[in-house]
Design an enzyme around this catalytic site. Sequence first.
Site, PDB file in Angstrom:
ATOM      1  CG  HIS A 194       9.205  -2.659   4.753  1.00 41.70           C
ATOM      2  ND1 HIS A 194       8.157  -2.525   3.874  1.00 41.70           N
ATOM      3  CD2 HIS A 194       8.657  -2.623   5.998  1.00 41.70           C
ATOM      4  CE1 HIS A 194       7.027  -2.401   4.550  1.00 41.70           C
ATOM      5  NE2 HIS A 194       7.305  -2.455   5.843  1.00 41.70           N
ATOM      6  CG  ASP A 207       7.226   0.803   1.697  1.00 45.93           C
ATOM      7  OD1 ASP A 207       8.023  -0.091   1.382  1.00 45.93           O
ATOM      8  OD2 ASP A 207       6.078   0.864   1.239  1.00 45.93           O
TER       9      ASP A 207
END
Length: 207
Positions: free
Chosen positions: A197, A174
């Site tokens: 990300h 993430d």
Amino acid sequence: MGPSLLYTKISLAGSWRVSLSGQCDKIQRPMCNSASRLTIQCRLMAPEEPKNWDPDLSRLWLGFSNLTGVNFQGSGVIDGSGSKWWAASCKRNRTNPCKGAPTALTIDSSSCIRVKGLTIQNSQQMHFVISHSDSVRVSNILISAPGDSPNTDGIHISASTNVTLLNCKIGKGDDCVSIVNASSSVKMKKIYCGPGHGIRLEFSTTA
């Protein structure tokens, strides 16, 4: 391998030095005159089974609160053993219920904190949360989890000020770094991100 640690919420007062070494079965707390230190030179393993977790501490593994002037240091590894948590995630399988999961390391409501040299890996969900804290410096840490591990943010900064991240390597499933809830004066330099990300900034505005 040392014993698994289920969940720990620790409050350090005064001037303490805590050392975790070898098989992680000893904690020494002699008084010292310098800044308080917590030294980890071993592998701390969370239990693998989500069903063994205390429901009252469903979002916490290693949690520290109300600290002033504490250095977290060492070459040790904090391992969340997250594979079964990821398998039960609704992001992996939409038939699963969406539930929160523990954060490997949380520092809350603290000031003048230094974190250096540690490895945090395979967290059940977020790896490292800094919340409601001031003057926190994080340097030379490694955060690692598979690229498809759900919701495994690297460093999550919430409602905190004067936070410095320096020379950190972050690769997980993430955000590498997320900054939310009116955090301010956050400085980052030499942040190596991937897989992940990137860096997420979330600001709230008032009319």
